[in-house]
Scaffold this active site. Structure first.
Site, PDB file in Angstrom:
ATOM      1  N   ASN A  13       0.877  -1.177   0.000  1.00  0.00           N
ATOM      2  CA  ASN A  13       0.000   0.000   0.000  1.00  0.00           C
ATOM      3  C   ASN A  13       0.910   1.222   0.000  1.00  0.00           C
ATOM      4  O   ASN A  13       1.499   1.551   1.019  1.00  0.00           O
ATOM      5  CB  ASN A  13      -0.890   0.001   1.258  1.00  0.00           C
ATOM      6  CG  ASN A  13      -1.674   1.302   1.393  1.00  0.00           C
ATOM      7  OD1 ASN A  13      -1.847   2.029   0.407  1.00  0.00           O
ATOM      8  ND2 ASN A  13      -2.144   1.605   2.599  1.00  0.00           N
ATOM      9  N   LYS A  15       0.139   4.283  -0.266  1.00  0.00           N
ATOM     10  CA  LYS A  15      -0.470   5.512   0.277  1.00  0.00           C
ATOM     11  C   LYS A  15      -0.221   6.654  -0.722  1.00  0.00           C
ATOM     12  O   LYS A  15      -0.293   6.421  -1.918  1.00  0.00           O
ATOM     13  CB  LYS A  15       0.099   5.820   1.656  1.00  0.00           C
ATOM     14  CG  LYS A  15       0.119   4.580   2.554  1.00  0.00           C
ATOM     15  CD  LYS A  15       0.393   4.895   3.971  1.00  0.00           C
ATOM     16  CE  LYS A  15       0.632   3.603   4.737  1.00  0.00           C
ATOM     17  NZ  LYS A  15       0.330   3.710   6.135  1.00  0.00           N
ATOM     18  N   HIS A  98      -9.377   1.268   4.707  1.00  0.00           N
ATOM     19  CA  HIS A  98      -8.092   1.460   5.407  1.00  0.00           C
ATOM     20  C   HIS A  98      -8.307   2.429   6.572  1.00  0.00           C
ATOM     21  O   HIS A  98      -9.104   3.370   6.472  1.00  0.00           O
ATOM     22  CB  HIS A  98      -7.046   2.015   4.428  1.00  0.00           C
ATOM     23  CG  HIS A  98      -5.663   1.977   4.989  1.00  0.00           C
ATOM     24  ND1 HIS A  98      -5.195   2.950   5.839  1.00  0.00           N
ATOM     25  CD2 HIS A  98      -4.660   1.074   4.843  1.00  0.00           C
ATOM     26  CE1 HIS A  98      -3.950   2.644   6.185  1.00  0.00           C
ATOM     27  NE2 HIS A  98      -3.604   1.516   5.606  1.00  0.00           N
ATOM     28  N   GLU A 100      -6.657   4.840   7.607  1.00  0.00           N
ATOM     29  CA  GLU A 100      -6.436   6.268   7.297  1.00  0.00           C
ATOM     30  C   GLU A 100      -7.665   6.863   6.625  1.00  0.00           C
ATOM     31  O   GLU A 100      -7.969   8.052   6.812  1.00  0.00           O
ATOM     32  CB  GLU A 100      -5.170   6.424   6.433  1.00  0.00           C
ATOM     33  CG  GLU A 100      -3.915   6.197   7.267  1.00  0.00           C
ATOM     34  CD  GLU A 100      -2.721   5.666   6.495  1.00  0.00           C
ATOM     35  OE1 GLU A 100      -2.711   5.725   5.251  1.00  0.00           O
ATOM     36  OE2 GLU A 100      -1.780   5.152   7.153  1.00  0.00           O
ATOM     37  N   GLU A 170      -5.453  -4.893  10.506  1.00  0.00           N
ATOM     38  CA  GLU A 170      -4.461  -3.839  10.678  1.00  0.00           C
ATOM     39  C   GLU A 170      -4.725  -3.065  11.965  1.00  0.00           C
ATOM     40  O   GLU A 170      -5.541  -2.130  11.965  1.00  0.00           O
ATOM     41  CB  GLU A 170      -4.528  -2.880   9.496  1.00  0.00           C
ATOM     42  CG  GLU A 170      -4.198  -3.502   8.166  1.00  0.00           C
ATOM     43  CD  GLU A 170      -3.507  -2.511   7.247  1.00  0.00           C
ATOM     44  OE1 GLU A 170      -2.401  -2.807   6.824  1.00  0.00           O
ATOM     45  OE2 GLU A 170      -4.054  -1.433   7.004  1.00  0.00           O
ATOM     46  N   GLY A 176       2.349   2.427  10.397  1.00  0.00           N
ATOM     47  CA  GLY A 176       3.266   3.537  10.188  1.00  0.00           C
ATOM     48  C   GLY A 176       3.958   4.006  11.453  1.00  0.00           C
ATOM     49  O   GLY A 176       4.586   5.068  11.470  1.00  0.00           O
ATOM     50  N   SER A 216       3.384  -2.121  10.160  1.00  0.00           N
ATOM     51  CA  SER A 216       4.845  -2.139  10.321  1.00  0.00           C
ATOM     52  C   SER A 216       5.446  -3.513  10.054  1.00  0.00           C
ATOM     53  O   SER A 216       6.448  -3.886  10.672  1.00  0.00           O
ATOM     54  CB  SER A 216       5.231  -1.614  11.711  1.00  0.00           C
ATOM     55  OG  SER A 216       4.773  -0.279  11.877  1.00  0.00           O
ATOM     56  N   GLY A 237       2.844  -1.165   4.155  1.00  0.00           N
ATOM     57  CA  GLY A 237       2.942   0.257   3.814  1.00  0.00           C
ATOM     58  C   GLY A 237       4.385   0.633   3.516  1.00  0.00           C
ATOM     59  O   GLY A 237       4.895   0.407   2.420  1.00  0.00           O
ATOM     60  N   GLY A 238       5.061   1.181   4.524  1.00  0.00           N
ATOM     61  CA  GLY A 238       6.417   1.717   4.350  1.00  0.00           C
ATOM     62  C   GLY A 238       7.377   0.791   3.612  1.00  0.00           C
ATOM     63  O   GLY A 238       8.083   1.226   2.688  1.00  0.00           O
TER      64      GLY A 238
HETATM   65  C1  PEP Z   1      -0.660   0.165   5.730  1.00  0.00           C
HETATM   66  O1  PEP Z   1      -0.618   1.257   5.238  1.00  0.00           O
HETATM   67  O2  PEP Z   1      -1.623  -0.587   5.480  1.00  0.00           O
HETATM   68  C2  PEP Z   1       0.425  -0.275   6.609  1.00  0.00           C
HETATM   69  C3  PEP Z   1       0.348  -1.452   7.179  1.00  0.00           C
HETATM   70  O3  PEP Z   1       1.464   0.597   6.765  1.00  0.00           O
HETATM   71  P1  PEP Z   1       2.877   0.289   7.478  1.00  0.00           P
HETATM   72  O4  PEP Z   1       3.365  -1.030   6.941  1.00  0.00           O
HETATM   73  O5  PEP Z   1       3.756   1.439   7.069  1.00  0.00           O
HETATM   74  O6  PEP Z   1       2.632   0.225   8.937  1.00  0.00           O
END
Ligand code: PEP
Length: 255
Positions: A13, A15, A98, A100, A170, A176, A216, A237-238
């Site tokens: 993802n 973002k 999500h 966010e 999640e 994040g 994460s 994500g990251g």
């Molecule tokens: C996400 O955006 O769904 C996510 C899990 O981000 P991160 O891996 O950065 O925590």
């Protein structure tokens, strides 16, 4: 229930990251690194990056997804994108609900349900996100919160349609933040969600549905998280913005 019956899905993802040119270059760079994956590989990219991502991914094992879609087919919804528009571009997946979106864009369990139904009706595969906040975890209501989110999101969705849904657990406090749920915490909630699918549908559907962990997940902890019996993949994500890190996670899921 037998984990071997499910193919893991590792989905990035992005973002609000990467321009179209960066997207084209990145997908070409990551392609050979994940070419022999024994799991599904997906990148969910910003709307403007969909076309270059699809172009770069052609002929590879990488599928492309969006990060949201509206529930109406068309109309006066400035700034929104419909499921039909995504489908017309050969987008395969879409993330819905999500945290966010829930946190910053007033997404509710009801709109998550409407968006999910609209996406499924167009033949898209949905990555459906649920997860508790830190306050909810500390209040001991994680199970109630994620169960309610999933129950409402699946309202009106048939067992056949469920085949096109991936659930992503999640925990909001882990997204994040660099704070990962322990593998036992991830397993506990993924198992609760699978059990709920069994109650709402059947044992067969519960055994088939892919449940990802997200929050994460990275090259260092993916192995441990993915070793759990109810964790079938990851929403990343990251770490999905870095080709090497992402390919290490894909390798962990391919074991
Ligand atoms: C996400 O955006 O769904 C996510 C899990 O981000 P991160 O891996 O950065 O925590």
């Amino acid at each position: 229930m037998n984990k071997q019956k499910r193919t893991p899905v590792i989905a990035g993802n992005w973002k609000m990251n990467k321009t179209p040119a960066e997207t084209f270059a990145f997908i070409n760079e990551v392609k050979p690194l994940v070419a022999d994956a024994d799991c599904k590989v997906v990148f969910c990219v910003p709307f403007v990056d969909l076309a270059p991502a699809i172009e770069a991914a052609k002929g590879s094992n990488i599928a492309i997804g969006a990060q949201n879609c509206h529930f109406e087919k068309s109309g006066a919804f400035t700034g929104e994108i419909s499921a039909e528009m995504l489908k017309s571009m050969d987008v395969e997946y879409v993330i819905i609900g999500h945290s966010e979106r829930r946190q910053y864009f007033a997404e509710t369990n009801e709109t998550v349900n409407k968006r999910t139904r609209a996406a499924l009706a167009e033949g898209l595969k949905v990555i459906l996100c649920v997860g508790e906040t830190l306050a909810e975890r500390e209040a001991g209501i994680t199970s109630e919160i994620v169960s309610m989110q999933l129950k409402v999101a699946l309202n009106g969705i048939s067992a056949d349609e469920l085949e096109n849904i991936i659930i992503a657990y999640e925990p909001v406090w882990a997204i994040g933040t660099g704070k990962t749920a322990t593998s036992d915490q991830a397993e506990e909630v993924c198992a609760i969600l699978r059990n709920l699918v069994k109650e709402l549908y059947s044992e067969n559907e519960a055994e088939k549905i892919v449940i990802q962990y997200g929050g994460s997940m990275n090259a260092g902890n993916a192995d441990e998280l993915l070793s759990k019996p109810d964790v079938d993949g990851g929403l990343i994500g990251g770490a999905s913005l870095k080709s090497n890190d992402f390919s290490i996670i894909v390798k962990a899921a391919s074991k």
